[in-house]
Design an enzyme around this catalytic site. Structure first.
Site, PDB file in Angstrom:
ATOM      1  N   VAL A  14      82.632  38.403 128.358  1.00 20.92           N
ATOM      2  CA  VAL A  14      82.217  39.806 128.519  1.00 20.92           C
ATOM      3  C   VAL A  14      81.378  39.971 129.794  1.00 20.92           C
ATOM      4  CG1 VAL A  14      81.077  41.771 127.428  1.00 20.92           C
ATOM      5  CG2 VAL A  14      82.279  40.102 126.002  1.00 20.92           C
ATOM      6  N   LYS A 104      76.693  42.004 117.941  1.00 18.23           N
ATOM      7  CA  LYS A 104      76.629  42.622 116.604  1.00 18.23           C
ATOM      8  C   LYS A 104      75.899  41.758 115.597  1.00 18.23           C
ATOM      9  CE  LYS A 104      80.570  40.603 117.691  1.00 18.23           C
ATOM     10  NZ  LYS A 104      81.675  40.730 118.579  1.00 18.23           N
ATOM     11  N   LYS A 204      79.774  44.361 111.980  1.00 17.73           N
ATOM     12  CA  LYS A 204      80.121  45.666 112.573  1.00 17.73           C
ATOM     13  C   LYS A 204      80.064  46.787 111.531  1.00 17.73           C
ATOM     14  CE  LYS A 204      83.029  43.435 116.048  1.00 17.73           C
ATOM     15  NZ  LYS A 204      84.360  42.848 116.267  1.00 17.73           N
TER      16      LYS A 204
HETATM   17  N1  LIG Z   1      84.680  38.340 123.639  1.00 19.81           N
HETATM   18  C1  LIG Z   1      84.838  39.573 123.169  1.00 19.81           C
HETATM   19  O1  LIG Z   1      85.939  40.124 123.186  1.00 19.81           O
HETATM   20  C2  LIG Z   1      83.670  40.307 122.624  1.00 19.81           C
HETATM   21  C3  LIG Z   1      82.421  39.738 122.517  1.00 19.81           C
HETATM   22  N2  LIG Z   1      81.379  40.453 122.025  1.00 19.81           N
HETATM   23  C4  LIG Z   1      80.041  39.867 121.969  1.00 19.81           C
HETATM   24  O2  LIG Z   1      79.593  39.673 123.301  1.00 19.81           O
HETATM   25  C5  LIG Z   1      78.710  38.558 123.355  1.00 19.81           C
HETATM   26  C6  LIG Z   1      79.232  37.578 124.398  1.00 19.81           C
HETATM   27  O3  LIG Z   1      80.521  37.161 124.012  1.00 19.81           O
HETATM   28  P1  LIG Z   1      81.470  36.345 125.016  1.00 19.81           P
HETATM   29  O4  LIG Z   1      81.293  36.818 126.392  1.00 19.81           O
HETATM   30  O5  LIG Z   1      82.814  36.377 124.390  1.00 19.81           O
HETATM   31  O6  LIG Z   1      80.858  34.884 124.857  1.00 19.81           O
HETATM   32  P2  LIG Z   1      81.022  33.662 125.846  1.00 19.81           P
HETATM   33  O7  LIG Z   1      80.748  32.444 125.040  1.00 19.81           O
HETATM   34  O8  LIG Z   1      82.286  33.747 126.617  1.00 19.81           O
HETATM   35  O9  LIG Z   1      79.817  33.901 126.892  1.00 19.81           O
HETATM   36  C7  LIG Z   1      78.478  33.630 126.620  1.00 19.81           C
HETATM   37  C8  LIG Z   1      77.858  33.162 127.936  1.00 19.81           C
HETATM   38  O10 LIG Z   1      76.455  33.063 127.758  1.00 19.81           O
HETATM   39  C9  LIG Z   1      75.983  31.835 128.291  1.00 19.81           C
HETATM   40  N3  LIG Z   1      74.833  31.428 127.473  1.00 19.81           N
HETATM   41  C10 LIG Z   1      74.724  31.463 126.125  1.00 19.81           C
HETATM   42  N4  LIG Z   1      73.502  31.056 125.737  1.00 19.81           N
HETATM   43  C11 LIG Z   1      72.818  30.758 126.883  1.00 19.81           C
HETATM   44  C12 LIG Z   1      71.498  30.285 127.142  1.00 19.81           C
HETATM   45  N5  LIG Z   1      70.638  30.027 126.159  1.00 19.81           N
HETATM   46  N6  LIG Z   1      71.142  30.086 128.437  1.00 19.81           N
HETATM   47  C13 LIG Z   1      72.008  30.362 129.444  1.00 19.81           C
HETATM   48  N7  LIG Z   1      73.275  30.816 129.256  1.00 19.81           N
HETATM   49  C14 LIG Z   1      73.658  31.012 127.977  1.00 19.81           C
HETATM   50  C15 LIG Z   1      77.145  30.866 128.188  1.00 19.81           C
HETATM   51  O11 LIG Z   1      77.047  29.897 129.204  1.00 19.81           O
HETATM   52  C16 LIG Z   1      78.352  31.779 128.362  1.00 19.81           C
HETATM   53  O12 LIG Z   1      78.781  31.830 129.715  1.00 19.81           O
HETATM   54  C17 LIG Z   1      78.666  37.999 121.931  1.00 19.81           C
HETATM   55  O13 LIG Z   1      77.558  38.555 121.265  1.00 19.81           O
HETATM   56  C18 LIG Z   1      79.951  38.511 121.318  1.00 19.81           C
HETATM   57  O14 LIG Z   1      79.879  38.638 119.908  1.00 19.81           O
HETATM   58  C19 LIG Z   1      81.507  41.759 121.631  1.00 19.81           C
HETATM   59  C20 LIG Z   1      82.717  42.382 121.718  1.00 19.81           C
HETATM   60  C21 LIG Z   1      83.896  41.693 122.179  1.00 19.81           C
HETATM   61  N1  LIG Z   2      85.494  38.200 118.021  1.00 24.08           N
HETATM   62  C1  LIG Z   2      85.482  39.631 118.024  1.00 24.08           C
HETATM   63  C2  LIG Z   2      85.189  40.110 119.407  1.00 24.08           C
HETATM   64  C3  LIG Z   2      84.804  41.510 119.456  1.00 24.08           C
HETATM   65  O1  LIG Z   2      83.875  41.973 118.817  1.00 24.08           O
HETATM   66  C4  LIG Z   2      86.834  40.153 117.566  1.00 24.08           C
HETATM   67  O2  LIG Z   2      87.767  39.362 117.468  1.00 24.08           O
HETATM   68  O3  LIG Z   2      86.918  41.348 117.272  1.00 24.08           O
END
Ligand SMILES: NC(=O)C1=CN([C@@H]2O[C@H](COP(=O)(O)OP(=O)(O)OC[C@H]3O[C@@H](n4cnc5c(N)ncnc54)[C@H](O)[C@@H]3O)[C@@H](O)[C@H]2O)C=CC1
Ligand SMILES: N[C@@H](CC=O)C(=O)O
Ligand code: NA
Length: 435
Positions: A14, A104, A204
């Site tokens: 994201v 969420k 959610k």
């Molecule tokens: N992937 C999706 O389609 C969606 C994700 N979300 C939410 O968005 C948020 C992010 O999701 P993604 O981008 O998919 O996850 P992701 O795992 O791809 O990205 C998380 C990033 O944060 C960094 N990170 C995590 N903890 C850290 C720390 N303590 N110090 C430094 N860097 C740190 C990681 O290195 C990683 O690059 C989550 O809360 C997820 O539930 C919400 C809607 C859709």
């Molecule tokens: N893991 C979630 C990401 C978005 O909130 C999903 O699959 O819907």
């Protein structure tokens, strides 16, 4: 006008999307907002990724250093989880920073604490991306439907589960292969159990329930059942009977209290929700004045989710100088009006049910099952006997009329106690979704 400066926590799926949206649509956003939005500092585990995707920003190794920067106006939390994400968000609010988050889990579990602190510190916490990704459903619930008493919400709100169910139904693909593909495409949570066991959808629907009914967020009250134990036979039988199986998040105001639940659900195939496929999400809201409204779009993935994050950034940037009273309350109702309410236990809900019973293929079995259901006041809407299995066993598929869940469970316990019944009974709840 001065640019709005963003401090970004997390440059994963994201976060990378947010960097791209702000870069590719910079002009359009500035035309709408009247000022530029720029990422000035990023904290991520990978300094290389920051250098590659946000070359203009400063890499910050420690999240607490990022939230403490005086030049950061808004902190965007995209770490995920409730460890460092929670610590950094609370600290940022303490320091008077506005927050945008897609997390969420954080809000469903700690939202009350976070919103209370934000109100005390006079800052905004926006979270459009946290529910149904790119669909502006938080905006709809908080603003578009503000004239209504909301009656119920039912939604396909986990893209990963919907993608898995769709691929299983359309291509007969194996569960674990489709899950791996959802992970590759960036749809799944860091721990995909949250997707397939219903937790993510639970987070959610908990948030939407609070917004709809003016209650504090109460994830503990949410009944959770995911798709991991679904059998492809049930998807097939449901289809033969004119239904699709979807993982639904449901919240509803009833005389007994608020229902809050997530489980696989049979939906008549003629309903719009039954035809929402792949990673797409859809949320159906019933409200007293407007009637039924439906919101549809991509529920996961880098750019759709980033679209919601950036919309929140624009909203905050517009309201940053507004009086507190002019802001939309975090949970849609004035904080003093957000009051605890009774939640209904899953045993007390009313639903109709799909049952699959595996039993000996012999005279009298159907009659026994029917009389055990009748004894608990469960009335049968349809009953079919499916193919005879090995060992002289048959599968009996039953659709019931609406009944109270504890009666249904009592009938199932009695059926399972019969010698002729060879395996635990499969139960899937049904929703007609009319009216
Ligand atoms: N992937 C999706 O389609 C969606 C994700 N979300 C939410 O968005 C948020 C992010 O999701 P993604 O981008 O998919 O996850 P992701 O795992 O791809 O990205 C998380 C990033 O944060 C960094 N990170 C995590 N903890 C850290 C720390 N303590 N110090 C430094 N860097 C740190 C990681 O290195 C990683 O690059 C989550 O809360 C997820 O539930 C919400 C809607 C859709
Ligand atoms: N893991 C979630 C990401 C978005 O909130 C999903 O699959 O819907
Ligand atoms: Na959304």
């Amino acid at each position: 006008m001065q640019a709005i400066n963003i401090g970004l926590l997390g440059l994963g799926t994201v976060g990378g999307g947010v960097a791209q949206v702000l870069r590719d649509n910079a002009q359009e956003i500035a035309r709408r907002l009247g000022r530029d939005v720029r990422i000035i500092a990023v904290c991520d585990k990978s300094a290389e990724r920051v250098a590659e995707l946000c070359p203009q920003a400063t890499f910050v190794a420690n999240p607490m250093d990022l939230v403490a920067r005086e030049d950061v106006d808004i902190v965007v939390e995209l770490f995920g989880g409730t460890g460092m994400a929670k610590e950094a968000v609370l600290q940022a609010i303490q320091l008077g920073k506005h927050i945008v988050t897609a997390n969420k889990k954080l809000l469903a579990e700690y939202g009350n604490e976070i919103f209370a602190l934000a109100e005390q510190k006079n800052v905004m916490v926006q979270f459009e991306a946290a529910v149904a990704g790119g669909i502006p459903v938080i905006k709809a619930l908080r603003e578009g439907l503000a004239a209504n008493q909301i009656q119920s919400i039912a939604g396909i709100i986990n893209g990963t589960s919907n993608f898995i169910l769709t691929e299983m139904r359309e291509k007969g693909s194996a569960f674990k292969d489709v899950l791996a593909e959802a992970q590759r495409l960036g749809y799944a949570e860091a721990d995909p159990t949250f997707d397939i066991e219903g937790h993510d959808a639970g987070h959610k629907i908990t948030i939407m329930s609070a917004l709809a009914f003016g209650t504090p967020v109460n994830f503990g009250a949410c009944y959770l059942e995911g798709i991991s134990k679904l059998d492809s036979r049930d998807i097939k039988y449901a289809e033969e009977l004119g239904y699709r199986v979807k993982l639904l998040g449901i919240t509803r105001k009833t005389e007994k209290g608020i229902e809050l639940r997530v489980h696989p659900t049979l939906i008549p195939e003629c309903r719009l929700l039954a035809n929402v496929n792949g990673v797409m999400n859809a949320v159906r809201v019933n409200a007293d004045m407007v009637g039924e409204t439906l919101y549809y779009g991509a529920g996961a993935g880098a750019l759709p989710t980033a679209s919601a994050v950036v919309a929140d950034l624009i909203d905050i940037s517009r309201l940053i100088t507004a009086d507190t009273e002019n802001r939309v309350p975090h949970l849609a109702f004035q904080p003093s009006q957000v009051v605890p309410q009774n939640f209904v236990s899953i045993d007390d809900i009313s639903s109709s049910y799909y049952l699959r019973v595996q039993a000996a293929d012999k005279v009298g079995v159907l009659g026994t099952i029917a009389s055990l259901l009748a004894k608990e006041n469960v009335s049968i809407e349809a009953l079919i006997q499916k193919a005879v299995l090995d060992n002289n066993q048959a599968e009996i598929v039953i659709l019931t009329h609406s009944t109270i869940e504890k009666n249904m469970k009592a009938a199932i316990a009695a059926i399972e106690a019969q010698e002729c019944v060879a395996a635990p009974v499969t139960l899937i709840r049904m929703e007609s979704l009319h009216g």
